[in-house]
Design a protein around this motif. Structure first.
Motif, PDB file in Angstrom:
ATOM      1  N   THR A  37     -26.414  13.490  57.910  1.00 49.32           N
ATOM      2  CA  THR A  37     -25.069  13.004  58.254  1.00 49.32           C
ATOM      3  C   THR A  37     -24.727  11.686  57.571  1.00 49.32           C
ATOM      4  O   THR A  37     -23.550  11.350  57.442  1.00 49.32           O
ATOM      5  CB  THR A  37     -24.942  12.822  59.777  1.00 49.32           C
ATOM      6  N   GLY A  38     -25.746  10.901  57.179  1.00 47.41           N
ATOM      7  CA  GLY A  38     -25.503   9.606  56.551  1.00 47.41           C
ATOM      8  C   GLY A  38     -24.997   8.539  57.497  1.00 47.41           C
ATOM      9  O   GLY A  38     -24.507   7.505  57.047  1.00 47.41           O
ATOM     10  N   SER A  39     -25.147   8.745  58.815  1.00 48.18           N
ATOM     11  CA  SER A  39     -24.617   7.782  59.783  1.00 48.18           C
ATOM     12  C   SER A  39     -25.589   7.598  60.941  1.00 48.18           C
ATOM     13  O   SER A  39     -26.128   8.588  61.463  1.00 48.18           O
ATOM     14  CB  SER A  39     -23.268   8.268  60.330  1.00 48.18           C
ATOM     15  N   PRO A  40     -25.799   6.332  61.408  1.00 45.54           N
ATOM     16  CA  PRO A  40     -26.636   6.105  62.599  1.00 45.54           C
ATOM     17  C   PRO A  40     -25.967   6.610  63.870  1.00 45.54           C
ATOM     18  O   PRO A  40     -26.620   6.771  64.897  1.00 45.54           O
ATOM     19  CB  PRO A  40     -26.811   4.580  62.624  1.00 45.54           C
ATOM     20  N   ALA A  41     -24.658   6.849  63.804  1.00 43.78           N
ATOM     21  CA  ALA A  41     -23.940   7.311  64.989  1.00 43.78           C
ATOM     22  C   ALA A  41     -24.426   8.684  65.443  1.00 43.78           C
ATOM     23  O   ALA A  41     -24.320   9.022  66.627  1.00 43.78           O
ATOM     24  CB  ALA A  41     -22.439   7.355  64.705  1.00 43.78           C
ATOM     25  N   ALA A  42     -24.970   9.502  64.522  1.00 47.69           N
ATOM     26  CA  ALA A  42     -25.452  10.832  64.897  1.00 47.69           C
ATOM     27  C   ALA A  42     -26.629  10.732  65.858  1.00 47.69           C
ATOM     28  O   ALA A  42     -26.685  11.434  66.878  1.00 47.69           O
ATOM     29  CB  ALA A  42     -25.851  11.620  63.649  1.00 47.69           C
ATOM     30  N   LEU A 247     -31.064   1.657  65.193  1.00 49.39           N
ATOM     31  CA  LEU A 247     -30.653   0.721  64.153  1.00 49.39           C
ATOM     32  C   LEU A 247     -31.738   0.407  63.127  1.00 49.39           C
ATOM     33  O   LEU A 247     -31.441  -0.182  62.079  1.00 49.39           O
ATOM     34  CB  LEU A 247     -30.181  -0.594  64.810  1.00 49.39           C
ATOM     35  N   VAL A 248     -32.991   0.779  63.414  1.00 46.51           N
ATOM     36  CA  VAL A 248     -34.068   0.400  62.495  1.00 46.51           C
ATOM     37  C   VAL A 248     -33.940   1.101  61.141  1.00 46.51           C
ATOM     38  O   VAL A 248     -34.266   0.518  60.088  1.00 46.51           O
ATOM     39  CB  VAL A 248     -35.452   0.681  63.128  1.00 46.51           C
ATOM     40  N   PHE A 369     -20.237   0.186  67.405  1.00 44.65           N
ATOM     41  CA  PHE A 369     -20.357  -1.073  66.679  1.00 44.65           C
ATOM     42  C   PHE A 369     -21.245  -0.926  65.441  1.00 44.65           C
ATOM     43  O   PHE A 369     -20.984  -1.554  64.401  1.00 44.65           O
ATOM     44  CB  PHE A 369     -20.893  -2.173  67.594  1.00 44.65           C
ATOM     45  N   ALA A 370     -22.289  -0.084  65.543  1.00 46.84           N
ATOM     46  CA  ALA A 370     -23.160   0.132  64.385  1.00 46.84           C
ATOM     47  C   ALA A 370     -22.414   0.817  63.251  1.00 46.84           C
ATOM     48  O   ALA A 370     -22.696   0.569  62.068  1.00 46.84           O
ATOM     49  CB  ALA A 370     -24.375   0.961  64.793  1.00 46.84           C
ATOM     50  N   ALA A 371     -21.442   1.681  63.589  1.00 46.74           N
ATOM     51  CA  ALA A 371     -20.638   2.324  62.555  1.00 46.74           C
ATOM     52  C   ALA A 371     -19.768   1.310  61.836  1.00 46.74           C
ATOM     53  O   ALA A 371     -19.424   1.490  60.663  1.00 46.74           O
ATOM     54  CB  ALA A 371     -19.768   3.419  63.188  1.00 46.74           C
ATOM     55  N   SER A 372     -19.421   0.221  62.524  1.00 51.60           N
ATOM     56  CA  SER A 372     -18.638  -0.846  61.906  1.00 51.60           C
ATOM     57  C   SER A 372     -19.503  -1.675  60.964  1.00 51.60           C
ATOM     58  O   SER A 372     -19.153  -1.893  59.806  1.00 51.60           O
ATOM     59  CB  SER A 372     -18.026  -1.739  62.992  1.00 51.60           C
ATOM     60  N   SER A 373     -20.642  -2.143  61.475  1.00 52.00           N
ATOM     61  CA  SER A 373     -21.599  -2.889  60.647  1.00 52.00           C
ATOM     62  C   SER A 373     -22.920  -2.963  61.384  1.00 52.00           C
ATOM     63  O   SER A 373     -22.976  -2.872  62.616  1.00 52.00           O
ATOM     64  CB  SER A 373     -21.091  -4.301  60.339  1.00 52.00           C
ATOM     65  N   ALA A 376     -23.033  -5.951  63.809  1.00 49.45           N
ATOM     66  CA  ALA A 376     -22.285  -5.704  65.037  1.00 49.45           C
ATOM     67  C   ALA A 376     -23.080  -4.835  66.005  1.00 49.45           C
ATOM     68  O   ALA A 376     -23.022  -5.028  67.226  1.00 49.45           O
ATOM     69  CB  ALA A 376     -20.948  -5.042  64.707  1.00 49.45           C
ATOM     70  N   GLY A 377     -23.844  -3.881  65.462  1.00 46.33           N
ATOM     71  CA  GLY A 377     -24.679  -3.049  66.311  1.00 46.33           C
ATOM     72  C   GLY A 377     -25.720  -3.863  67.061  1.00 46.33           C
ATOM     73  O   GLY A 377     -25.913  -3.704  68.269  1.00 46.33           O
ATOM     74  N   PHE A 378     -26.390  -4.784  66.352  1.00 45.39           N
ATOM     75  CA  PHE A 378     -27.400  -5.624  66.999  1.00 45.39           C
ATOM     76  C   PHE A 378     -26.766  -6.605  67.981  1.00 45.39           C
ATOM     77  O   PHE A 378     -27.335  -6.883  69.046  1.00 45.39           O
ATOM     78  CB  PHE A 378     -28.222  -6.376  65.958  1.00 45.39           C
ATOM     79  N   TRP A 379     -25.587  -7.138  67.660  1.00 44.19           N
ATOM     80  CA  TRP A 379     -24.911  -8.033  68.595  1.00 44.19           C
ATOM     81  C   TRP A 379     -24.538  -7.299  69.876  1.00 44.19           C
ATOM     82  O   TRP A 379     -24.592  -7.879  70.984  1.00 44.19           O
ATOM     83  CB  TRP A 379     -23.668  -8.649  67.957  1.00 44.19           C
TER      84      TRP A 379
END
Length: 426
Positions: A37-42, A247-248, A369-373, A376-379
């Motif tokens: 998928t190329g995305s952590p959101a999956a 996120l890793v 937020f991870a999809a944004s950056s 932002a995901g870690f925050w």
């Protein structure tokens, strides 16, 4: 350490063996979904769906596990897990590209059902069959056993990926689950759980009486409402760990060239942090330090959000594992201690419901937020753990460890009056 407690030692071996498969499964699934998928959101969506599946099964599984043998429930869940992971392997092998993702997601939701019932059975088995003097130490060693197995699984995954694929590596997870189910079926338990004879009528009555069982349990615990806050806080440690697992991989892709061994090394550092903390449970696992460990996890996420340096990343993962084990161990041991006889699995279900609800509610936020950056995901993970830490301050100040509700006599009353810290000293 655990003396002659054969059940405790056997269970640690089973957890270690199972965790070899889990170590492979976590990274292989993350890479499999990220690659397609190329995305952590999956992966975040899979974790969210697993939380929803937990919410659906846990209200019923608590009373059922309380009515059944914890040993056989645990063994059957191992068989169920093996079959479900086999479905994921088949889907990944037979369906190309993103077409396999819906099948993988659906199987992952079913996997959450078996995993959560298995955890309820482990909670009950520990409460009934592990010496109370060893409870805190055993619960901390569960984390060590899990991380030691996961480390071995990650190392094995690296070898497998040299010649094969992530989906092929999942076959080892299937084999580990089958081995654990066989071992559990052969373990000998001496304590009596007072389970009624198994029958269709008994199981039907257990399900039908679920509402009344939950109502009676909640009434018994209403005098100390911090217990319910403790149950909520259990979700924080798991949301945090799942946030890092989500996120890793993009962290490695952004700062470390997407090298697979770097993902394994960071996860291994988290495990080393947990293992290091396990040697200090006598001093660090306590009620007053609970908010410190929750804030420590928030601080680790801040470090990961604000730095692109490898040394900082490894230090943050070590801090994350160290703090995570301490807070998780105190909450788990305290709830096992506080649950009345006959309520062990239901208390486990409440704890797992909090974890499932936290996952279902908060992982979509992390994914968004991870999809944004990546930062932002870690925050978002840090902000989440800060909120949990505020609850930790309330528990640290107001919770009163004492006798579990319900009839207690003799040795049971004496053990019930001991705090987790006292049990650790024993």
């Amino acid at each position: 350490m655990l003396g002659n407690d054969r059940v405790a030692r056997t269970m640690l071996g089973v957890i270690t063996l199972s965790s070899v498969g889990v170590g492979i499964h976590t990274l292989a699934m993350g890479q499999l979904l990220y690659g397609r998928t190329g995305s952590p959101a999956a992966f975040a969506f899979v974790l969210t769906l697993q939380g929803v599946a937990a919410l659906c099964v846990l209200p019923v599984c608590g009373p059922l596990v309380d009515a059944l043998s914890s040993k056989w429930v645990y063994a059957l869940c191992g068989l169920g897990r093996a079959g479900t992971v086999a479905v994921i392997v088949g889907a990944a092998a037979l369906v190309p590209g993103a077409g396999a993702v819906p099948w993988i997601v659906a199987a992952s939701a079913l996997l959450a059902v078996f995993d959560n019932v298995e955890r309820s059975a482990l909670f009950k088995l520990t409460a009934h069959h592990v010496n109370p003097d060893h409870a805190t130490r055993f619960n901390s060693l569960i984390g060590v056993a899990f991380q030691a197995g996961a480390l071995s699984g990650m190392a094995l995954l690296g070898l497998i990926l040299t010649w094969g694929t992530a989906s092929q590596a999942l076959v080892v997870d299937v084999l580990m689950s089958l081995c654990c189910a066989l071992t559990m079926s052969r373990i000998r338990l001496t304590a009596n759980e007072h389970n009624p004879p198994v029958s269709v009528r008994m199981m039907t009555r257990a399900v039908a009486g679920t509402l009344g069982e939950w109502r009676r349990m909640l009434i018994r615990h209403r005098e100390d409402r911090t217990v319910f806050l403790m149950i909520v806080l259990c979700g924080g440690d798991f949301v945090f760990a799942q946030g890092l697992s989500t996120l890793v991989i993009p962290l490695t892709a952004e700062f470390h060239g997407g090298r697979g061994w770097y993902v394994a090394a960071l996860e291994a550092t988290f495990a080393v942090g947990m293992i290091s903390a396990s040697f200090l449970t006598r001093y660090l696992v306590s009620q007053r330090l609970l908010p410190v460990w929750l804030l420590g996890q928030a601080a680790a996420a801040v470090l990961l959000a604000s730095s692109g340096t490898g040394a900082v990343h490894f230090g943050a993962f070590f801090l994350a594992g160290f703090a995570n084990l301490n807070s998780l161990t105190w909450l788990l041991t305290s709830l096992q201690h506080y649950a009345a006889e006959g309520d062990k699995a239901k208390m486990a279900s409440l704890r797992l419901l909090a974890i499932g609800l936290g996952t279902a509610a908060l992982m979509p936020v992390v994914g968004y937020f991870a999809a944004s950056s990546l930062g932002a995901g870690f925050w978002s993970v840090s902000a989440t753990m800060t909120l949990f830490a505020l609850g930790g301050f309330v528990v640290a100040r107001h919770h009163r460890p004492g006798t579990p509700p319900g009839p207690q006599t003799g040795t049971a009353r004496e053990e019930a009056e001991r705090s987790p810290a006292t049990a650790a000293a024993g």
